[in-house]
Design a protein around this motif. Structure first.
Motif: not given
Lengths: 533, 207, 105
Positions: A419-434
């Motif tokens: 779950e922690l890695t999932a949250k980290a990857s979510w952060f990268l996806v969200f920031v990267g996308f924007n």
């Protein structure tokens, strides 16, 4: 639910049987759903790589990474065709729809299991046809506009044939789902108790069933135009190139909703679970899916405002386009109202769901700008459109898809991811996308046209920023993929119903048994009765 | 969600399907075919829309070139196809009444009608090709070949379905079990007829 | 409709003679449409007449041969909705094409 899931270790999960034919010839909707999931994920990653290549080219104003501009054109055609026809359109509807619809309505399978398998194989044949076209791929963009698509020497015929075949798969899937929802609901599963994902899938299925044939005939006509010179789209022979656009968008605008409505369904499932509240405005959300499905057939001309169509028609369609915003806004308001005063848990899938609401709202509102006739004349075919489209498609559909991946993962595999890695990857996806796409709004507004490999120097800083963003996004998706694959091999076995969801598919062991339900359940309450007991 | 489970032992009694009652399977198959027919209508819909557009744009062209079509063959084929719809309806009726022989006869007649239609159409096309009239000649002929050609493909698919139904019927499937396949296949064949009902006046009867 | 475990398929009690009658009606209408197309010249109304006759024929086939008459509302809905979409496609495509104003005279 009573206790039907009492950990009975004797059952045989649908994953138990091994071997190639046990998968390739299965009629189990769950296995077919997983096969779709793997195939579309493959195409998603492939198309993502082409996007990274394009962004890499755009680091500098000159042409340096690709050797010719045609190569760049081929890259964006591949990116668009793969993403649209091979990932997003069949994506959520076929993979998640297959897996979840029978489980959610309390059925043992879809209405026509063998036809369902056929749909998958037809889809695969379509992808194979497209792959053979890769030797000399088309450079028309995913829309195949005439007259260029007729004139170009590249392999338009094979690529459109591939898409035509895919259409069959889409139609059969849609037909199967509509019949399933009508005829196979468990006793007591009335329309107003159905999970919202089912409503969304049903609305999508209508579009798949009734819009797809029009693009089928359009592409067939394009193939005939190229091979038999029939002249429908050729002004020299009395034809009309805009007729192609009319036909194409009669499908492709509803297709936009084929892409995004299932994501609405996913969000409506995830949010009440992690807000621990009944969904707000159930009927409004359910019916608005239908409203979108119906209105989407009235608005297609807004893609063509600058292509020489009649001003009268353009004005009417500009007005009609605004109507779509209403049911969409209704959904957003209801999700927000569901969150209000909820006890929110930030599970990785919830993070994706929340980013969906945020990003989709930006995508949707910029869509309203583009639907306004006068504004569109300025913004048409600029990066503003590119940014809008990606905010809807990635910020909307893909965020919903990622959310679903993390939400139903334990259901599919009986395993869980980190779950922690999932949250980290979510952060990268969200920031990267924007970082990738937000600058494109400004670029487009300043006049940077889409589909160019080279550009004036004034746009370079924004392009560089956008490319850096694409790397962050790529890294995020890479980590997410690794994390999800690693999860399959992990030894952690989650509870059968880790989120205490009330929805029917969680009231059974994970992964589900081959036959879904030993006894067909009798449904006595609403899906979203959180907090009542 | 609160659920209880009910013991549906009857469900397990059925070997085929997934334990659904026969009536559910029958309804589902029929409904599914109706949905598919909607798809077919919209597939032809693109051609009908193109027809409407070009005929409105070039009325004289349509009047001029439709005269080259063979009206007699067109009328003949219309009667053949209508008759085949009638025999198909009878085949469904007899399958329902479990009259195996009559079902075979009427399915066979329907098949033969389809074949006659195809043969007549073949001669029409062949005649046109001899005169060097190809789809590329003008918009009218492009439409003519596209619509009738797509329709022809549907006739062939329908004939294959009828052959399959004949095979199933010979094995006695509809006597022992459900006649659903005949009804569903019949719906498809009637659609082929429906499309032709519109194509015939649009192509052959332009005033 | 959800699973009710009905084993009885509802049968439509049509008899052979009603099918014969339907067939004769279809034949008559076909002859009529051919005759009006050749003999009667009412200008652009000819196509309207031909389409009306075709629609009557198509309705007869759907209602009787295809048993639409016996079907539930749901089937009716999905039989008619595609026709509505077809109307939209034709109507808006024509409307768009014929309201274009040429930029260059």
């Amino acid at each position: 639910m009573a206790n039907g899931i009492a950990a009975d270790s004797t059952y045989e999960s649908y994953l138990a049987k091994k071997g190639f034919t046990a998968w390739a010839l299965t009629t189990d909707h769950k296995r077919i759903g997983i096969m779709y999931l793997i195939t579309i994920s493959f195409f998603f990653l492939l198309a993502g790589v082409t996007a990274l290549l394009m962004r890499y080219e755009l680091l500098t104003p000159e042409l340096d990474f690709f050797s010719t501009t045609t190569q760049y054109n081929v890259a964006f055609t591949l990116h668009g065709s793969l993403m649209v026809f091979f990932f997003i359109v069949p994506g959520i509807a076929a993979s998640l729809g297959n897996f979840l619809i029978p489980l959610m309505i309390g059925a043992r399978d879809v209405a026509f299991p063998r036809l369902n398998l056929l749909s998958y194989w037809v889809y695969l044949v379509g992808t194979v046809i497209l792959m053979t076209a890769l030797a000399q791929p088309a450079d028309t963009g995913w829309t195949f506009y005439t007259p260029y698509s007729v004139e170009t020497g590249t392999n338009v015929i094979l690529i459109t044939l591939g898409v035509f075949v895919l259409g069959f798969s889409s139609i059969l899937t849609g037909m199967n789902f509509i019949v399933t929802v009508h005829k196979l609901r468990a006793p007591g599963m009335t329309w107003n108790r159905l999970p919202l994902f089912i409503w969304a899938s049903y609305a999508t299925a209508i579009l798949q069933l009734l819009a797809t044939p029009v693009v089928g005939i359009t592409l067939l006509l394009l193939i005939m135009e190229k091979s038999l010179d029939i002249g429908f789209f050729d002004p020299a022979k009395g034809g009309d190139p805009i007729l192609f656009q009319n036909f194409f968008w009669f499908y492709s605008h509803p297709a936009v909703y084929i892409m995004v409505i299932p994501a609405f369904g996913i969000i409506s499932e995830i949010i009440p679970v992690f807000a621990r509240k009944p969904i707000f405005g159930y009927r409004a959300i359910a019916y608005s899916s239908f409203a979108i499905a119906i209105i989407s057939f009235f608005v297609w001309l807004h893609h063509m405002f600058v292509s020489g169509i009649s001003e009268t028609a353009a004005a009417i369609f500009s007005f009609l386009t605004m109507l779509v915003a209403i049911p969409t806004a209704i959904k957003v308001f209801n999700w927000l109202a569901t969150l209000y005063k909820g006890s929110i848990e930030f599970h990785s899938s919830m993070l994706y769901a929340l980013s969906f609401i945020f990003l989709f709202t930006i995508g949707g509102l910029t869509g309203v700008f583009l639907g306004a006739l006068a504004v569109d004349v300025h913004l048409h075919d600029t990066y503003f459109v590119v940014a809008h489209m990606h905010y809807v498609m990635i910020g909307g559909t893909v965020m919903g898809f990622f959310g679903a991946l993390h939400f139903w993962y334990p259901k599919w595999f009986g395993k869980t991811f980190n779950e922690l890695t999932a949250k980290a990857s979510w952060f990268l996806v969200f920031v990267g996308f924007n970082v990738t796409f937000f600058p494109q709004f400004f670029m487009g507004y300043q006049g940077m046209p889409r589909r160019y490999a080279t550009y004036p120097e004034q746009f370079q800083s924004a392009h560089v920023l956008s490319t850096y963003g694409s790397w962050i996004l790529g890294l995020g998706i890479f980590i997410m993929t690794v994390n999800l694959i690693a999860g399959i091999f992990s030894r952690k076995v989650p509870e059968g119903n880790p989120y205490k969801s009330l929805s029917l598919e969680w009231q059974m062991p994970s992964p589900p048994p081959h036959n879904n339900f030993e006894d067909i359940p009798i449904v006595t309450d609403w899906t979203y009765a959180y907090g009542k007991k | 969600m609160s659920t209880t489970t009910a013991d549906h032992t009857e469900d397990h009694a059925h070997a085929h399907g997934h334990g659904l009652g026969e009536a559910v399977t029958h309804d589902a198959a029929k409904f599914g075919m109706w949905l598919f027919l909607g798809t077919e209508i919209l597939l032809f819909g693109g051609l009908f829309a193109a027809y409407a557009l070009f005929r409105a744009k070039y009325p004289d062209l349509f009047v001029e070139y439709h005269k080259n079509l063979d009206l007699e063959k067109g009328v003949f084929n219309t009667f053949v196809l209508l008759f085949s719809s009638f025999t198909m309806a009878l085949a469904v009726l007899f399958a329902q009444r479990k009259k195996q022989l009559y079902t075979t006869i009427f399915l066979a007649i329907t098949f033969v009608c389809g074949a006659i239609f195809a043969i007549v159409k073949y001669f029409e096309y062949a005649h046109k090709f001899e005169d060097h009239i190809y789809p590329s000649k003008n918009i009218f002929y492009a439409l003519y070949y596209m619509t009738t050609g797509l329709h022809m493909i549907h006739v062939f698919i329908g004939m294959i379905i009828i052959l399959a139904l004949l095979g199933m019927n010979m094995k006695g499937k509809f006597v022992k079990g459900r006649y659903t396949p005949v009804e569903v296949g019949g719906l498809y064949w009637h659609l082929v007829d429906l499309i032709w009902i519109y194509l015939f006046p649009l192509m052959y009867l332009i005033g | 409709m959800s699973i009710e475990n009905r084993d009885h398929i509802e049968e439509h009690h049509t008899n052979i003679w009603s099918y014969v009658f339907v067939l004769l009606a279809l034949f008559t209408l076909t002859a009529f449409t051919v005759l009006t197309a050749i003999k009667v010249d009412i200008g652009s109304l000819n196509i309207v007449l031909a389409m009306i006759i075709a629609s009557v024929k198509a309705s007869i086939v759907a209602l009787f041969f295809m048993h639409l008459k016996f079907e539930d509302k749901l089937t009716w809905l999905y039989a008619l909705y595609p026709l509505f979409l077809l109307f939209l496609l034709i109507f808006f495509t024509l409307m768009e094409t014929f309201t274009r104003v040429p930029v260059l005279k």
